[in-house]
Design a protein around this motif. Structure first.
Motif, PDB file in Angstrom:
ATOM      1  N   GLY A 175       0.851  -1.181   0.000  1.00  0.00           N
ATOM      2  CA  GLY A 175       0.000   0.000   0.000  1.00  0.00           C
ATOM      3  C   GLY A 175       0.884   1.227   0.000  1.00  0.00           C
ATOM      4  N   LEU A 176       0.725   2.072  -0.990  1.00  0.00           N
ATOM      5  CA  LEU A 176       1.578   3.250  -1.138  1.00  0.00           C
ATOM      6  C   LEU A 176       0.716   4.494  -1.197  1.00  0.00           C
ATOM      7  CD1 LEU A 176       4.314   4.636  -1.691  1.00  0.00           C
ATOM      8  CD2 LEU A 176       3.914   4.210  -4.118  1.00  0.00           C
ATOM      9  N   VAL A 177       0.998   5.461  -0.324  1.00  0.00           N
ATOM     10  CA  VAL A 177       0.332   6.763  -0.357  1.00  0.00           C
ATOM     11  C   VAL A 177       1.367   7.776  -0.816  1.00  0.00           C
ATOM     12  CG1 VAL A 177      -0.897   8.520   0.948  1.00  0.00           C
ATOM     13  CG2 VAL A 177      -1.208   6.100   1.514  1.00  0.00           C
TER      14      VAL A 177
ATOM     15  N   ILE B  44     -10.555   4.101  -0.871  1.00  0.00           N
ATOM     16  CA  ILE B  44      -9.776   3.447   0.184  1.00  0.00           C
ATOM     17  C   ILE B  44      -9.670   1.950  -0.074  1.00  0.00           C
ATOM     18  CG2 ILE B  44      -9.727   2.917   2.649  1.00  0.00           C
ATOM     19  CD1 ILE B  44     -11.075   5.627   3.118  1.00  0.00           C
ATOM     20  N   ALA B  45     -10.769   1.353  -0.548  1.00  0.00           N
ATOM     21  CA  ALA B  45     -10.815  -0.101  -0.735  1.00  0.00           C
ATOM     22  C   ALA B  45     -10.339  -0.535  -2.114  1.00  0.00           C
ATOM     23  CB  ALA B  45     -12.243  -0.591  -0.511  1.00  0.00           C
ATOM     24  N   TYR B  46      -9.741   0.379  -2.872  1.00  0.00           N
ATOM     25  CA  TYR B  46      -9.314   0.054  -4.232  1.00  0.00           C
ATOM     26  C   TYR B  46      -8.294  -1.088  -4.215  1.00  0.00           C
ATOM     27  CZ  TYR B  46      -7.922   0.877  -9.065  1.00  0.00           C
ATOM     28  OH  TYR B  46      -7.661   0.737 -10.402  1.00  0.00           O
TER      29      TYR B  46
ATOM     30  N   PRO C 270     -13.271  -6.056   0.911  1.00  0.00           N
ATOM     31  CA  PRO C 270     -12.962  -5.300   2.136  1.00  0.00           C
ATOM     32  C   PRO C 270     -14.193  -5.190   3.032  1.00  0.00           C
ATOM     33  CG  PRO C 270     -13.328  -3.804   0.305  1.00  0.00           C
ATOM     34  CD  PRO C 270     -13.395  -5.200  -0.253  1.00  0.00           C
ATOM     35  N   THR C 271     -13.957  -5.262   4.318  1.00  0.00           N
ATOM     36  CA  THR C 271     -15.041  -5.084   5.277  1.00  0.00           C
ATOM     37  C   THR C 271     -15.056  -3.635   5.760  1.00  0.00           C
ATOM     38  OG1 THR C 271     -13.647  -5.653   7.172  1.00  0.00           O
ATOM     39  CG2 THR C 271     -14.743  -7.472   6.015  1.00  0.00           C
ATOM     40  N   LEU C 272     -16.128  -3.265   6.418  1.00  0.00           N
ATOM     41  CA  LEU C 272     -16.237  -1.913   6.958  1.00  0.00           C
ATOM     42  C   LEU C 272     -15.165  -1.673   8.015  1.00  0.00           C
ATOM     43  CD1 LEU C 272     -17.798   0.730   6.938  1.00  0.00           C
ATOM     44  CD2 LEU C 272     -19.347  -0.243   8.656  1.00  0.00           C
ATOM     45  N   GLU C 273     -14.837  -2.713   8.800  1.00  0.00           N
ATOM     46  CA  GLU C 273     -13.802  -2.562   9.816  1.00  0.00           C
ATOM     47  C   GLU C 273     -12.424  -2.318   9.164  1.00  0.00           C
ATOM     48  OE1 GLU C 273     -14.125  -2.320  13.026  1.00  0.00           O
ATOM     49  OE2 GLU C 273     -16.304  -2.404  12.742  1.00  0.00           O
ATOM     50  N   ASP C 274     -12.173  -2.969   8.022  1.00  0.00           N
ATOM     51  CA  ASP C 274     -10.909  -2.727   7.311  1.00  0.00           C
ATOM     52  C   ASP C 274     -10.813  -1.281   6.868  1.00  0.00           C
ATOM     53  OD1 ASP C 274     -10.169  -5.377   7.606  1.00  0.00           O
ATOM     54  OD2 ASP C 274     -11.048  -5.984   5.678  1.00  0.00           O
ATOM     55  N   ILE C 275     -11.910  -0.735   6.355  1.00  0.00           N
ATOM     56  CA  ILE C 275     -11.896   0.639   5.874  1.00  0.00           C
ATOM     57  C   ILE C 275     -11.751   1.608   7.032  1.00  0.00           C
ATOM     58  CG2 ILE C 275     -13.300   2.396   4.699  1.00  0.00           C
ATOM     59  CD1 ILE C 275     -14.528   0.129   3.041  1.00  0.00           C
ATOM     60  N   LYS C 276     -12.445   1.354   8.151  1.00  0.00           N
ATOM     61  CA  LYS C 276     -12.302   2.225   9.327  1.00  0.00           C
ATOM     62  C   LYS C 276     -10.874   2.189   9.854  1.00  0.00           C
ATOM     63  CE  LYS C 276     -17.082   2.041  10.991  1.00  0.00           C
ATOM     64  NZ  LYS C 276     -17.966   1.621  12.108  1.00  0.00           N
ATOM     65  N   ARG C 277     -10.256   1.022   9.837  1.00  0.00           N
ATOM     66  CA  ARG C 277      -8.879   0.897  10.318  1.00  0.00           C
ATOM     67  C   ARG C 277      -7.922   1.674   9.418  1.00  0.00           C
ATOM     68  NH1 ARG C 277      -8.409  -4.148   9.735  1.00  0.00           N
ATOM     69  NH2 ARG C 277      -9.624  -4.666  11.582  1.00  0.00           N
ATOM     70  N   ALA C 278      -8.184   1.637   8.098  1.00  0.00           N
ATOM     71  CA  ALA C 278      -7.330   2.374   7.170  1.00  0.00           C
ATOM     72  C   ALA C 278      -7.494   3.889   7.368  1.00  0.00           C
ATOM     73  CB  ALA C 278      -7.702   2.012   5.734  1.00  0.00           C
TER      74      ALA C 278
END
Length: 220
Positions: free
Chosen positions: A187-189, A204-206, A211-219
């Motif tokens: 993952g590169l920003v 975010i989920a690209y 992806p789960t909602l928890e994964d997106i919140k964590r990111a």
């Protein structure tokens, strides 16, 4: 030394430009004289009149001027041809790294240990570069512009292959790994991020599978 070369070139240019201009003007006025002389012969010997001779001279002048204006388009065509050659050369280039290559190994368990071992890439005046980043380490690459910070990231993501040395993940050379799978583990920003024309959640989920909602919140 370079100033001396520029000085000699300026002297040559100063000598050639007046000679070229003089040659062009001499040719122009000689053409006028030849046209008037031959026109007078036609008037005396063949019964032409002055208006006919002047019409011919003006037609020739306008035709020559139009041809001279057309040379600008010829230059544009030549520039376009050169640009098209470079463009097609890039399109037809066969990259060393094939993004459609599905061969290569897939690691069952990725810890994330990254190592650059005696890597040499594009800097002939510099020595090899070695780096080891254990999993879970927060590290900063610091240096001047052009020192190779972004190049290190590009080598780890295998946008380039080093001319010598190895880039290892968990002790395995990334050249042996399946390219698409390996890049999917990074993952590169960037410093200047680009948002795709979708929702924030989809950005975010690209490229993440299911992806789960928890994964997106964590990111976030």
């Amino acid at each position: 030394m370079f100033i001396r070369k520029a000085y000699r070139s300026s002297l040559q240019e100063g000598a050639v430009n007046p000679l070229g201009l003089g040659f062009v003007m001499a040719t122009l006025f000689s053409s006028y004289g030849l046209a008037v002389w031959y026109g007078s012969k036609l008037i005396v010997e063949r019964g032409y009149n002055g208006s006919m001779v002047i019409s011919v001279i003006m037609s020739v002048m306008i035709g020559v001027m139009s041809l001279g204006q057309a040379t600008r388009s010829v230059t544009a065509f030549a520039e376009g041809q050169g640009a098209a050659h470079r463009m097609f050369k890039i399109i037809e280039r066969k990259p060393d790294i094939d993004i459609d290559d599905n061969t290569g190994i897939i690691l069952e368990d990725v810890k994330g240990d990254v190592q650059l071992k005696d890597v040499y890439f594009s800097y002939p005046t510099r020595s090899e570069f070695s780096l080891q980043v254990p999993s879970g380490t927060t590290m900063a690459l610091v240096g001047d512009n052009g020192s190779g910070k972004s190049t290190v990231i590009s080598l780890v993501e295998r946008f380039y292959d080093p001319h010598a040395g190895e880039v290892l993940i968990d002790g395995v050379n990334i050249r042996r790994m399946k390219l698409g799978w390996m890049r999917g583990k990074f993952g590169l920003v960037n410093q200047e991020p680009v948002l795709f024309s979708t929702t924030i959640r989809e950005n975010i989920a690209y490229e993440i599978e299911k992806p789960t909602l928890e994964d997106i919140k964590r990111a976030i």
